[in-house]
Design a protein around this motif. Sequence first.
Motif, PDB file in Angstrom:
ATOM      1  N   VAL A  22       1.197  -1.033  -0.183  1.00  0.00           N
ATOM      2  CA  VAL A  22      -0.032   0.094   0.433  1.00  0.00           C
ATOM      3  C   VAL A  22       0.625   1.194  -0.045  1.00  0.00           C
ATOM      4  N   SER A  23       1.846   0.984   0.764  1.00  0.00           N
ATOM      5  CA  SER A  23       2.593   2.346   0.996  1.00  0.00           C
ATOM      6  C   SER A  23       3.592   2.669  -0.579  1.00  0.00           C
ATOM      7  N   ILE A  53       1.133   8.016   4.441  1.00  0.00           N
ATOM      8  CA  ILE A  53       0.954   6.950   3.887  1.00  0.00           C
ATOM      9  C   ILE A  53       2.696   6.107   3.469  1.00  0.00           C
ATOM     10  N   GLN A  54       2.969   5.423   5.027  1.00  0.00           N
ATOM     11  CA  GLN A  54       4.466   5.014   5.174  1.00  0.00           C
ATOM     12  C   GLN A  54       4.551   4.044   5.784  1.00  0.00           C
ATOM     13  N   ALA A  55       4.828   2.579   5.438  1.00  0.00           N
ATOM     14  CA  ALA A  55       4.836   1.855   6.596  1.00  0.00           C
ATOM     15  C   ALA A  55       5.864   1.788   7.548  1.00  0.00           C
ATOM     16  N   PRO A  56       5.545   1.532   8.518  1.00  0.00           N
ATOM     17  CA  PRO A  56       4.473   0.382   9.419  1.00  0.00           C
ATOM     18  C   PRO A  56       3.411   1.293   9.851  1.00  0.00           C
ATOM     19  N   LYS A  81      -2.947   7.398   9.159  1.00  0.00           N
ATOM     20  CA  LYS A  81      -2.711   6.662   8.524  1.00  0.00           C
ATOM     21  C   LYS A  81      -3.773   5.218   8.138  1.00  0.00           C
ATOM     22  N   PRO A  82      -3.060   4.008   7.000  1.00  0.00           N
ATOM     23  CA  PRO A  82      -4.012   2.784   7.231  1.00  0.00           C
ATOM     24  C   PRO A  82      -3.536   2.781   8.513  1.00  0.00           C
ATOM     25  N   ILE A 126      -7.355  -0.329   6.968  1.00  0.00           N
ATOM     26  CA  ILE A 126      -8.482   0.904   6.970  1.00  0.00           C
ATOM     27  C   ILE A 126      -8.504   1.267   6.540  1.00  0.00           C
ATOM     28  N   ALA A 127      -8.443   1.819   5.466  1.00  0.00           N
ATOM     29  CA  ALA A 127      -8.222   3.732   5.001  1.00  0.00           C
ATOM     30  C   ALA A 127      -8.546   4.117   5.654  1.00  0.00           C
ATOM     31  N   PRO A 128      -7.560   6.260   6.232  1.00  0.00           N
ATOM     32  CA  PRO A 128      -8.372   6.978   6.674  1.00  0.00           C
ATOM     33  C   PRO A 128      -9.329   7.951   5.308  1.00  0.00           C
TER      34      PRO A 128
END
Length: 430
Positions: free
Chosen positions: A242-243, A270-273, A314-315, A346-348
């Motif tokens: 996703v990132s 939107i970057q892991a973690p 973030k998600p 879950i997306a923001p």
Amino acid sequence: MKTTINQVGQFVNQEVTIGAWIANKRSSGKIAFLQLRDGTGFIQGVVVKAEVEEDVFKFAKSITQESSVYITGKVRADERAPSGYELTITAMELIHEAVDYPITPKEHGTEFLMDHRHLWIRSKKQHAVLKIRNEIIRATYEFFNKEGFVKVDPPILTGSAPEGTSELFATKYFDEDAYLSQSGQLYMEAAAMALGRVFSFGPTFRAEKSKTRRHLIEFWMIEPEMAFVEFDENLEIQEQYVSYIAQSVLENCQLELKTLGRNQESLQKIQAPFPRITYDEALAFLHKEGFDDIEWGDDFGSPHETAIANHYDKPVFITHYPTTLKPFYMQPDSKREEVVLCADLIAPEGYGEIIGGSERINNLELLEQRLNEHQLDPKAYEWYAELRKYGSVPHSGFGLGLERTVAWMAGVEHVRETIPFPRLLNRLYP
């Protein structure tokens, strides 16, 4: 030199010819401004009366919306233009004149626009959404290819269903019952036992009578399955994926994001973690937020997911749902049998669940028990059970809904705008 709008930057101060449609126009006395599109992008063409033949200026003033033309002109750099360039037109040739184009630059109702979806996708905003969709698809293939996954295509017509047949479209397959696939997952598990790490990307169908902004009847899913991958590693791959697509959209769709007025700060985060909370923790949070109507064992609805997501930038993964809420194939937690090793991402910003995933059951006896509990015909799932009979291993997978992801990253309100020709509860046309 014949070129396209997205390539004009290579020809600054040179004359080019572009095949285009007239998206819109306006004139101011001795100057006509033509908004041109050619599929690759949009550019403004300027016709100055004093600089062209009289018939060219007359033609520019009279040309109708969505007529197709060959435009010849000089490319100029212009910082004010969205694309950074403008065209000073010197000649025009009509290909086809459009008469009474129905979608004018005024407000139209949603149903009218959906009735004319085949034309609405020409508009600037719809064009931008579909370009972002394309970038997510491109980045998806790139990510999984780089990570050593093999693309596998599961069947669309199936004789059984991963989650039961209550919300499937039934059809006749000669003298047998068949269904349009709601997921390729079971077949992808078989593929993972042959190829290690696999992913599919294809259409899925849900006969769910829902009218929410998050639901389509036909939508596209990306479904990876991975042998020798357990629960935590599965989540890590999801957040990396996703990132990756979010950063690809930011890098390659700047013009489209600006066209849509998308707040890019939220995408940059939107970057892991990603944060992780358990179902129990989510339930406690919801009670604290005043959602007193939900009890342990109840599923979360859109308002619940949105309240949880709004707490993060973030998600967020919600993990370890009650076994009773999830499909038969999910692996129970060895420390707590009443919950399974699953997660919804879950997306923001209120876009809801974009991924559902889990570790899969790898024990034959437990799988047969679950099939029985879910009142599923063991004969129909015999081939699936055999995956646990011949060299079973721990394995995991997930499914990402493309249209919800596009809606979130493009910042559009409804998933009907994220697919070229949406299939909705009340719509099979055009």
